[in-house]
Design a protein around this motif. Structure first.
Motif, PDB file in Angstrom:
ATOM      1  N   ILE A  92     -13.525 -18.833 -27.561  1.00  0.00           N
ATOM      2  CA  ILE A  92     -13.766 -18.840 -28.999  1.00  0.00           C
ATOM      3  C   ILE A  92     -15.238 -18.580 -29.300  1.00  0.00           C
ATOM      4  CG2 ILE A  92     -13.774 -20.319 -31.060  1.00  0.00           C
ATOM      5  CD1 ILE A  92     -11.314 -21.757 -29.797  1.00  0.00           C
ATOM      6  N   ARG A  93     -16.100 -19.264 -28.557  1.00  0.00           N
ATOM      7  CA  ARG A  93     -17.541 -19.120 -28.787  1.00  0.00           C
ATOM      8  C   ARG A  93     -18.013 -17.685 -28.579  1.00  0.00           C
ATOM      9  NH1 ARG A  93     -21.985 -18.391 -25.971  1.00  0.00           N
ATOM     10  NH2 ARG A  93     -20.800 -18.351 -24.008  1.00  0.00           N
ATOM     11  N   ILE A  94     -17.668 -17.096 -27.436  1.00  0.00           N
ATOM     12  CA  ILE A  94     -18.159 -15.752 -27.130  1.00  0.00           C
ATOM     13  C   ILE A  94     -17.464 -14.717 -28.002  1.00  0.00           C
ATOM     14  CG2 ILE A  94     -16.529 -15.161 -25.279  1.00  0.00           C
ATOM     15  CD1 ILE A  94     -20.318 -14.509 -25.280  1.00  0.00           C
ATOM     16  N   GLY A  95     -16.204 -14.973 -28.369  1.00  0.00           N
ATOM     17  CA  GLY A  95     -15.492 -14.051 -29.247  1.00  0.00           C
ATOM     18  C   GLY A  95     -16.141 -13.963 -30.617  1.00  0.00           C
ATOM     19  N   LEU A  96     -16.468 -15.118 -31.193  1.00  0.00           N
ATOM     20  CA  LEU A  96     -17.121 -15.134 -32.502  1.00  0.00           C
ATOM     21  C   LEU A  96     -18.543 -14.593 -32.420  1.00  0.00           C
ATOM     22  CD1 LEU A  96     -15.898 -18.621 -33.786  1.00  0.00           C
ATOM     23  CD2 LEU A  96     -15.099 -16.354 -34.531  1.00  0.00           C
ATOM     24  N   LYS A  97     -19.235 -14.925 -31.338  1.00  0.00           N
ATOM     25  CA  LYS A  97     -20.618 -14.482 -31.190  1.00  0.00           C
ATOM     26  C   LYS A  97     -20.711 -12.968 -31.031  1.00  0.00           C
ATOM     27  CE  LYS A  97     -24.717 -15.057 -28.275  1.00  0.00           C
ATOM     28  NZ  LYS A  97     -25.289 -15.758 -27.075  1.00  0.00           N
ATOM     29  N   GLN A  98     -19.841 -12.389 -30.203  1.00  0.00           N
ATOM     30  CA  GLN A  98     -19.904 -10.957 -29.919  1.00  0.00           C
ATOM     31  C   GLN A  98     -18.893 -10.159 -30.738  1.00  0.00           C
ATOM     32  OE1 GLN A  98     -19.837 -10.167 -25.689  1.00  0.00           O
ATOM     33  NE2 GLN A  98     -21.627 -11.453 -25.307  1.00  0.00           N
ATOM     34  N   ARG A  99     -18.206 -10.827 -31.646  1.00  0.00           N
ATOM     35  CA  ARG A  99     -17.263 -10.173 -32.551  1.00  0.00           C
ATOM     36  C   ARG A  99     -16.216  -9.363 -31.772  1.00  0.00           C
ATOM     37  NH1 ARG A  99     -18.839 -10.567 -37.716  1.00  0.00           N
ATOM     38  NH2 ARG A  99     -17.631  -8.742 -38.384  1.00  0.00           N
ATOM     39  N   THR A 100     -15.559 -10.072 -30.862  1.00  0.00           N
ATOM     40  CA  THR A 100     -14.496  -9.476 -30.060  1.00  0.00           C
ATOM     41  C   THR A 100     -13.519 -10.585 -29.703  1.00  0.00           C
ATOM     42  OG1 THR A 100     -13.988  -8.100 -28.125  1.00  0.00           O
ATOM     43  CG2 THR A 100     -15.694  -9.772 -27.848  1.00  0.00           C
ATOM     44  N   TYR A 101     -12.591 -10.330 -28.816  1.00  0.00           N
ATOM     45  CA  TYR A 101     -11.714 -11.384 -28.320  1.00  0.00           C
ATOM     46  C   TYR A 101     -11.874 -11.461 -26.814  1.00  0.00           C
ATOM     47  CZ  TYR A 101      -8.530  -7.430 -27.481  1.00  0.00           C
ATOM     48  OH  TYR A 101      -7.985  -6.234 -27.085  1.00  0.00           O
ATOM     49  N   ALA A 102     -11.780 -12.668 -26.276  1.00  0.00           N
ATOM     50  CA  ALA A 102     -12.210 -12.902 -24.903  1.00  0.00           C
ATOM     51  C   ALA A 102     -11.074 -13.144 -23.926  1.00  0.00           C
ATOM     52  CB  ALA A 102     -13.179 -14.096 -24.868  1.00  0.00           C
ATOM     53  N   MET A 103      -9.838 -12.963 -24.368  1.00  0.00           N
ATOM     54  CA  MET A 103      -8.701 -13.109 -23.470  1.00  0.00           C
ATOM     55  C   MET A 103      -7.840 -11.858 -23.560  1.00  0.00           C
ATOM     56  SD  MET A 103      -5.821 -16.153 -23.207  1.00  0.00           S
ATOM     57  CE  MET A 103      -7.094 -17.373 -22.834  1.00  0.00           C
ATOM     58  N   PRO A 104      -7.430 -11.291 -22.430  1.00  0.00           N
ATOM     59  CA  PRO A 104      -6.586 -10.092 -22.474  1.00  0.00           C
ATOM     60  C   PRO A 104      -5.366 -10.295 -23.365  1.00  0.00           C
ATOM     61  CG  PRO A 104      -7.298 -10.523 -20.233  1.00  0.00           C
ATOM     62  CD  PRO A 104      -7.725 -11.705 -21.045  1.00  0.00           C
TER      63      PRO A 104
END
Length: 221
Positions: free
Chosen positions: A21-33
């Protein structure tokens, strides 16, 4: 020991979800395939609700926590996933494709329950989807040509979170099937950890690409 390993798995996977959740919101992407995410949220909501109705347990509480966290990861996919696909794909196509993938994830998980009992279905489906997820994380690294939307914390916590129940269900309960799947998960997880470790020492390779490969369409990522 079993209680400790169960709690360790719950903590490790919670770390995976929170950092996703953190990296997804920070980098504006999703972090799980994507495909792994669809299977994951299907598993967690089905077994989380079943656990609440069947009586509280440590694993049942953990499943509910995971289900809520995974819902936020789904939000990051719906919010930012469109930009991962080729430009010629419309918002309508993205929405239709997303509905298909998540509906498939829930249906597949429910068919495990129909085919097996709740006890076996939860274990067989969990380890099979974990093996798929382990391979898809490696594919995500390759497809994104770097570490965008990925962290070493996610990689290591995913490995530990899968290794702990592998010991419980595979070694302690003498299930050759689960033990084999768990070992294969560890093999892919360690490859993924190695790739992230290597990329951290290759700044040019680790930089996020400005374009997105067309193979996003089939849910490799």
């Amino acid at each position: 020991m079993v209680t400790f390993l169960t709690a360790l798995s719950g903590l490790a996977w919670t770390i995976v979800y929170l950092d996703s959740i953190r990296i997804g919101l920070k980098q504006r992407t999703y972090a799980m395939p994507l495909v792994a995410l669809a299977l994951n949220i299907g598993w967690e909501w089905i077994y989380g609700l079943h656990g609440l109705l069947d009586g509280l347990s440590l694993q049942g509480v953990v499943n509910v926590v995971w289900a809520v966290a995974d819902a936020v990861i789904v939000y990051t996919y719906l919010r930012f996933g469109r930009r991962e696909l080729p430009d010629f794909l419309s918002g309508t196509m993205f929405a239709a494709f997303s509905v298909l993938v998540f509906a498939t994830g829930f249906l597949v998980q429910w068919m495990f329950v129909v085919e097996f009992d709740w006890h076996l279905a939860s274990r067989y489906s969990a380890f099979l989807q974990n093996l798929l997820m382990s391979g898809l994380f490696v594919a995500m690294f390759a497809a994104r040509r770097g570490v965008r939307g990925q962290t070493m914390t996610i990689a290591v916590a995913k490995w530990i979170g899968t290794l702990a129940p592998t010991i419980v269900f595979g070694a302690y309960e003498h299930s050759a099937f689960i033990l084999t799947l768990g070992i294969l998960c560890s093999a892919f997880d360690l490859v993924y950890i190695g790739l992230l470790w290597w990329a951290r020492r290759q700044p040019a390779f680790a930089a996020a690409p400005t374009s997105v490969p067309a193979d996003r369409l089939i849910g490799v990522d």
